[in-house]
Motif scaffolding. Structure first.
Motif: not given
Length: 158
Positions: A3-19
């Motif tokens: 879903t768009s919510t899951a996609r955004l939440d998981d995208a933030w997780e991947w972005w945050t892990a990188s940072v």
């Protein structure tokens, strides 16, 4: 479920892990990775006209036009991944790689651009407009304080 919510939440997780990996010194971007991020920012126009996202004071028809600009991120990220030899991976329901490298932030941001592509396809083919909240969340992910627009300040390896 993608879903768009899951996609955004998981995208933030991947972005945050990188940072976090970069800030902890476990991932130090090389010159190519730094240039790719700079090129992505140059190729993807700011969505907000200088105002913090989401720019809800804009007319709704103006904000709908931003779906196309969000979709542009997908193409830019596919090109960047191909140029650098990184594989974009699905983020929904998955954890970032270990160790984290360039594929993780690209995949996280790509998930949002790809969502924009899907929204643009629905808009053009079916005249179905994505929910305003969905577009606002994508705008906030890509632009404004603490967003992808602020790529460089997140990394201390320059």
């Amino acid at each position: 479920m993608d879903t768009s919510t899951a996609r955004l939440d998981d995208a933030w997780e991947w972005w945050t892990a990188s940072v976090e990996e970069a800030r902890e010194g476990r991932w130090v971007r090389d010159a190519v990775e730094r240039q790719v991020m700079a090129d992505i920012m140059a190729a993807t126009n700011a969505l907000h006209g200088g105002r913090p996202a989401p720019s809800t004071e804009d007319a709704w028809h103006v904000r709908i036009g931003r779906i196309g600009r969000i979709a542009n991120w997908a193409g830019g990220l596919r090109l960047a991944a191909r140029a650098g030899g990184w594989a974009l991976r699905p983020v929904v329901g998955r954890s970032p790689g270990d160790p984290v490298g360039m594929a993780e932030p690209l995949s996280g941001v790509y998930a949002i651009g790809e969502q924009g592509e899907r929204g643009m396809t629905r808009l053009l083919r079916e005249s179905r407009v994505p929910p305003e909240k969905e577009i606002a969340r994508a705008e906030a992910f890509l632009t404004g304080p603490g967003s992808v627009e602020d790529l460089e300040p997140f990394f201390y390896d320059d």
